[in-house]
Write an enzyme that holds these catalytic residues in place. Sequence first.
Site, PDB file in Angstrom:
ATOM      1  N   ASP A   1       0.813  -1.223   0.000  1.00  0.00           N
ATOM      2  CA  ASP A   1       0.000   0.000   0.000  1.00  0.00           C
ATOM      3  C   ASP A   1       0.849   1.276   0.000  1.00  0.00           C
ATOM      4  O   ASP A   1       1.731   1.430   0.842  1.00  0.00           O
ATOM      5  CB  ASP A   1      -0.920  -0.001   1.228  1.00  0.00           C
ATOM      6  CG  ASP A   1      -1.923   1.133   1.196  1.00  0.00           C
ATOM      7  OD1 ASP A   1      -2.107   1.749   0.130  1.00  0.00           O
ATOM      8  OD2 ASP A   1      -2.535   1.401   2.246  1.00  0.00           O
TER       9      ASP A   1
ATOM     10  N   HIS B   1      -0.636   4.478   0.073  1.00  0.00           N
ATOM     11  CA  HIS B   1      -1.380   5.646   0.569  1.00  0.00           C
ATOM     12  C   HIS B   1      -0.680   6.235   1.795  1.00  0.00           C
ATOM     13  O   HIS B   1      -0.470   5.538   2.784  1.00  0.00           O
ATOM     14  CB  HIS B   1      -2.821   5.261   0.900  1.00  0.00           C
ATOM     15  CG  HIS B   1      -3.628   4.956  -0.331  1.00  0.00           C
ATOM     16  ND1 HIS B   1      -3.720   3.701  -0.861  1.00  0.00           N
ATOM     17  CD2 HIS B   1      -4.365   5.771  -1.148  1.00  0.00           C
ATOM     18  CE1 HIS B   1      -4.483   3.738  -1.951  1.00  0.00           C
ATOM     19  NE2 HIS B   1      -4.886   4.975  -2.155  1.00  0.00           N
TER      20      HIS B   1
HETATM   21  C1  B12 Z   1      -5.466   9.973  -2.711  1.00  0.00           C
HETATM   22  C2  B12 Z   1      -5.750   8.585  -3.161  1.00  0.00           C
HETATM   23  C3  B12 Z   1      -4.766   7.926  -3.905  1.00  0.00           C
HETATM   24  C4  B12 Z   1      -3.423   8.553  -4.252  1.00  0.00           C
HETATM   25  C5  B12 Z   1      -2.500   8.322  -3.040  1.00  0.00           C
HETATM   26  C6  B12 Z   1      -1.345   9.270  -2.897  1.00  0.00           C
HETATM   27  C7  B12 Z   1      -0.527   8.889  -1.696  1.00  0.00           C
HETATM   28  N1  B12 Z   1       0.748   8.631  -1.881  1.00  0.00           N
HETATM   29  O1  B12 Z   1      -1.039   8.802  -0.612  1.00  0.00           O
HETATM   30  C8  B12 Z   1      -3.028   7.697  -5.491  1.00  0.00           C
HETATM   31  C9  B12 Z   1      -3.624   8.285  -6.740  1.00  0.00           C
HETATM   32  C10 B12 Z   1      -1.536   7.541  -5.706  1.00  0.00           C
HETATM   33  C11 B12 Z   1      -3.779   6.418  -5.198  1.00  0.00           C
HETATM   34  C12 B12 Z   1      -3.403   5.186  -5.686  1.00  0.00           C
HETATM   35  C13 B12 Z   1      -4.148   4.037  -5.524  1.00  0.00           C
HETATM   36  N2  B12 Z   1      -5.369   3.945  -4.955  1.00  0.00           N
HETATM   37 CO1  B12 Z   1      -6.217   5.399  -3.981  1.00  0.00          CO
HETATM   38  N3  B12 Z   1      -7.255   6.749  -3.185  1.00  0.00           N
HETATM   39  C14 B12 Z   1      -6.989   7.969  -2.842  1.00  0.00           C
HETATM   40  C15 B12 Z   1      -8.253   8.634  -2.246  1.00  0.00           C
HETATM   41  C16 B12 Z   1      -8.875   9.508  -3.325  1.00  0.00           C
HETATM   42  C17 B12 Z   1      -8.039   9.467  -0.986  1.00  0.00           C
HETATM   43  C18 B12 Z   1      -7.194   8.819   0.106  1.00  0.00           C
HETATM   44  C19 B12 Z   1      -6.809   9.879   1.103  1.00  0.00           C
HETATM   45  O2  B12 Z   1      -5.726  10.429   1.029  1.00  0.00           O
HETATM   46  N4  B12 Z   1      -7.738  10.245   1.997  1.00  0.00           N
HETATM   47  C20 B12 Z   1      -7.538  11.293   2.977  1.00  0.00           C
HETATM   48  C21 B12 Z   1      -6.998  10.700   4.286  1.00  0.00           C
HETATM   49  C22 B12 Z   1      -6.843  11.823   5.293  1.00  0.00           C
HETATM   50  O3  B12 Z   1      -7.941   9.766   4.729  1.00  0.00           O
HETATM   51  P1  B12 Z   1      -7.636   8.218   5.031  1.00  0.00           P
HETATM   52  O4  B12 Z   1      -6.524   7.747   4.182  1.00  0.00           O
HETATM   53  O5  B12 Z   1      -8.904   7.497   4.960  1.00  0.00           O
HETATM   54  O6  B12 Z   1      -7.118   8.237   6.526  1.00  0.00           O
HETATM   55  C23 B12 Z   1      -7.912   8.747   7.602  1.00  0.00           C
HETATM   56  C24 B12 Z   1      -8.702   7.653   8.312  1.00  0.00           C
HETATM   57  O7  B12 Z   1      -9.150   6.603   7.479  1.00  0.00           O
HETATM   58  C25 B12 Z   1      -7.813   7.219   9.393  1.00  0.00           C
HETATM   59  N5  B12 Z   1      -6.971   6.032   9.226  1.00  0.00           N
HETATM   60  C26 B12 Z   1      -6.229   5.629   8.178  1.00  0.00           C
HETATM   61  N6  B12 Z   1      -5.520   4.543   8.499  1.00  0.00           N
HETATM   62  C27 B12 Z   1      -5.796   4.237   9.780  1.00  0.00           C
HETATM   63  C28 B12 Z   1      -5.320   3.235  10.618  1.00  0.00           C
HETATM   64  C29 B12 Z   1      -5.783   3.165  11.948  1.00  0.00           C
HETATM   65  C30 B12 Z   1      -5.286   2.107  12.855  1.00  0.00           C
HETATM   66  C31 B12 Z   1      -6.734   4.124  12.413  1.00  0.00           C
HETATM   67  C32 B12 Z   1      -7.213   4.090  13.773  1.00  0.00           C
HETATM   68  C33 B12 Z   1      -7.200   5.117  11.573  1.00  0.00           C
HETATM   69  C34 B12 Z   1      -6.730   5.176  10.260  1.00  0.00           C
HETATM   70  O8  B12 Z   1      -6.906   8.269   9.628  1.00  0.00           O
HETATM   71  C35 B12 Z   1      -6.939   9.252   8.631  1.00  0.00           C
HETATM   72  C36 B12 Z   1      -7.279  10.499   9.373  1.00  0.00           C
HETATM   73  O9  B12 Z   1      -8.384  11.199   8.968  1.00  0.00           O
HETATM   74  C37 B12 Z   1      -9.151   7.381  -1.918  1.00  0.00           C
HETATM   75  C38 B12 Z   1     -10.647   7.592  -2.062  1.00  0.00           C
HETATM   76  C39 B12 Z   1     -11.229   8.571  -1.072  1.00  0.00           C
HETATM   77  N7  B12 Z   1     -11.167   8.309   0.211  1.00  0.00           N
HETATM   78  O10 B12 Z   1     -11.730   9.568  -1.486  1.00  0.00           O
HETATM   79  C40 B12 Z   1      -8.637   6.351  -2.940  1.00  0.00           C
HETATM   80  C41 B12 Z   1      -8.687   4.861  -2.612  1.00  0.00           C
HETATM   81  C42 B12 Z   1      -8.288   4.642  -1.175  1.00  0.00           C
HETATM   82  N8  B12 Z   1      -7.663   4.280  -3.514  1.00  0.00           N
HETATM   83  C43 B12 Z   1      -7.991   3.113  -3.953  1.00  0.00           C
HETATM   84  C44 B12 Z   1      -7.181   2.306  -4.820  1.00  0.00           C
HETATM   85  C45 B12 Z   1      -7.777   0.984  -5.282  1.00  0.00           C
HETATM   86  C46 B12 Z   1      -5.902   2.718  -5.223  1.00  0.00           C
HETATM   87  C47 B12 Z   1      -4.975   1.931  -6.146  1.00  0.00           C
HETATM   88  C48 B12 Z   1      -4.786   0.471  -5.838  1.00  0.00           C
HETATM   89  C49 B12 Z   1      -5.544   2.174  -7.547  1.00  0.00           C
HETATM   90  C50 B12 Z   1      -5.035   1.411  -8.656  1.00  0.00           C
HETATM   91  N9  B12 Z   1      -5.476   0.173  -8.842  1.00  0.00           N
HETATM   92  O11 B12 Z   1      -4.317   2.009  -9.389  1.00  0.00           O
HETATM   93  C51 B12 Z   1      -3.639   2.725  -6.024  1.00  0.00           C
HETATM   94  C52 B12 Z   1      -2.721   2.171  -4.930  1.00  0.00           C
HETATM   95  C53 B12 Z   1      -1.556   1.354  -5.409  1.00  0.00           C
HETATM   96  C54 B12 Z   1      -0.789   0.779  -4.258  1.00  0.00           C
HETATM   97  N10 B12 Z   1       0.328   0.148  -4.565  1.00  0.00           N
HETATM   98  O12 B12 Z   1      -1.174   0.850  -3.132  1.00  0.00           O
HETATM   99  C55 B12 Z   1      -9.361   2.696  -3.487  1.00  0.00           C
HETATM  100  C56 B12 Z   1      -9.342   1.611  -2.421  1.00  0.00           C
HETATM  101  C57 B12 Z   1     -10.452   0.635  -2.668  1.00  0.00           C
HETATM  102  C58 B12 Z   1     -10.868  -0.162  -1.500  1.00  0.00           C
HETATM  103  N11 B12 Z   1     -10.100  -0.317  -0.439  1.00  0.00           N
HETATM  104  O13 B12 Z   1     -11.958  -0.654  -1.581  1.00  0.00           O
HETATM  105  C59 B12 Z   1      -9.979   4.069  -3.042  1.00  0.00           C
HETATM  106  C60 B12 Z   1     -11.029   3.969  -1.944  1.00  0.00           C
HETATM  107  C61 B12 Z   1     -10.582   4.707  -4.313  1.00  0.00           C
HETATM  108  C62 B12 Z   1     -11.741   3.919  -4.896  1.00  0.00           C
HETATM  109  N12 B12 Z   1     -12.969   4.357  -4.671  1.00  0.00           N
HETATM  110  O14 B12 Z   1     -11.550   2.928  -5.565  1.00  0.00           O
HETATM  111  N13 B12 Z   1      -4.862   6.660  -4.406  1.00  0.00           N
END
Ligand code: B12
Lengths: 489, 148
Positions: free
Chosen positions: B18, B20
Amino acid sequence: MADNVTNERLTDDAFHAQRETIFREQLGRAPYDLDEALAFSLENAKRGTVAAVLQKAKATGVAAVVPRAGVASWEGQRALMQMLDEAGAAYLPITIDSLTRELQFAEAERRLASSTTEVSALNGYPIVAHGIEANRRLIQSFDKPVIVRANAVDLRITAETGLASGGTAFVSGPMYATLEYSKNTPLSEGISKWQYIFRLMGIYSEAGVPMADDAVGFSQSGTCSVPALMHVGVILDALIMASQGVKHIMLYSMLQGNIAQDVASCLAVEQLATEYLHKLGLDDVSTYVASSDWNGAFPERRPDAYGLIAANVFAAAIARAPLNYVKTIDEGIGVPTAESNADSIRVTRYLMNLIGRQAHAWRTPEIEFELHLNLIQARAILDAIIDLGDGDPVVGSIKGIGTGILDIPFSPNIHVKGNVLPIRDASGAVRFLDHGALPIPAEALEMERERLSHRSADPSALGYQDVVDDLQFLELDTFDPATGTEVKA
Amino acid sequence: MTESLQGARVVIGSIGDDIHVVGITILGHALRNAGAEVIQLGIQTPVEEFVATAVAEDADAVFVSSSNGHAAIFCDGVRGLMAAAGADDVLLYVGGNLANTAAADWSEVEARFLAMGFDRAYPSRTQPAQAISDLVADLAQRRSASNG
Ligand code: B12
């Protein structure tokens, strides 16, 4: 190998020696028969190529709308592509799973075996595990051309497999793959691995199959970013591609919700590409602006997501971008369902068509302001990098990462200084909160400071917490229908 | 701030393949602001590195993040390896985006990760404040259990 990387074209000897090595090391076999692959590909390309679709879109002004999509099983992928085809996708994606991207071919194969048409254990299509023969059957079952989508530092085997299978476009380059997708890889190593892929695409092109590639640059960081800085990555990726013989390049422009800035971003990236390709004597390259829907945290509710997509498409249509990579209304939730994918393509096509016809009416002075700002920022950084490399953008970039004149926000890569921070102004346009050691001209800093003063009377009081808050800027409707209240102020 | 993680040691990173990074970056800052000592492992952290770091750093909790849809592939072995390393008492939280389709039902996903041995599993969009107050409560409970 990676120590003295330059922008020179790989020699045939160096290319073939590397080819032998990677196939042995990563797959334990001899390389695919390149002559056979070229012959197949040439025949297959007669049915159409991504480059031809884009040329037509640019000439006619009818934008190509293209989704991203991949699941594990062959039947599942076939069904998905068929649905996207019927929804009006201009060319069809095969997105590769991340185990394959990380060279874990055996594990990808194991997870493929446990996937069904309905349930995918992988986040994409394991193209190496399926094998060339099955891939060719998949690709040839459609009339539309196919782009193979992946991103990682070392996609040499994936690219070899995708192109030999009949794909006529690929995604990414070293700037995006190394600096946005890898923890430890030095830029020099990422560049040399990607130069191999670009040379491979060059070999196909020289054999008569015009391969196209997405120059993503710093346009998919997942956070907002100053467009000029995103473009610096796009232009560097494009220059490295073109130098190895890639002739058709899609220039990413990520849309961030501020219409004037987004329109200007699409216009600027094309202008910059033309300027810098010319500077390096690479004039025989065709470029296409790839407007790309917002790539950060997406609204979770579907109507909100429609709203964001509409705002993005509005900007792309005013800029007359020939290509839009669509996000879906499920983006904020998870991997989209087939229906959401189709609906998102439909709404994009509809708006591109409707708004595209009125584009001229919306070329406002505000767009000119953003365009000027964008160009002076991007040129200042690019010129400094190319100077640092004595005219070689590869040498300059590698040195620039060390000095910080090449720097990006929120990079997971340990070699990046990470001193740059983006911030939204009062109207949502993205500015520098901190530009680190990027050589931004004083005029540009002053223009930005003036804009930031509308968000805060004292822009210097804006800080890290504001940056964090901005990450959720586009999830901006805080009304909670369950309780009938606004969740936060 | 009423809640404090003063003295708590938390290991955090994105697991497996991953990339992200945004979620763990924010979460890391929030934990640090709440007083915790944060050991940030960054993206693409192998399971073994989580375990080795938890042991070496004498961690109270490990925050595993997985967003790319491969959580089920990489998270399965974490609890077992922790136990084998003699670190069974370390709290294990998991979050990010744990399902791999938009059609998934959260309660089923949560049950699956709890069954893998995680103490808590979080849906996407969990605010850092939620995880912090849970950790404060879990650590307090551990302390009173070992005192009593
Ligand atoms: C930005 C993004 C990307 C960027 C990432 C840039 C980077 N280096 O970080 C890019 C474009 C590179 C990317 C790539 C990919 N992505 Co992307 N991405 C996103 C997106 C749009 C936002 C993620 C984000 O930054 N959110 C903002 C942060 C603040 O939120 P968060 O990560 O959820 O974290 C918060 C909480 O969840 C929590 N949290 C997180 N982890 C943990 C752990 C614990 C223990 C706790 C308590 C809390 C917690 O804390 C944070 C605080 O607010 C999401 C969709 C969305 N959410 O809108 C998809 C998403 C996560 N991605 C997805 C996918 C599939 C991928 C890829 C595999 C796509 C592909 N096939 O090409 C690749 C990853 C390849 C790899 N090797 O991993 C999917 C995941 C699908 C799923 N799980 O069902 C999503 C949901 C998009 C979708 N709808 O398909 N991605």
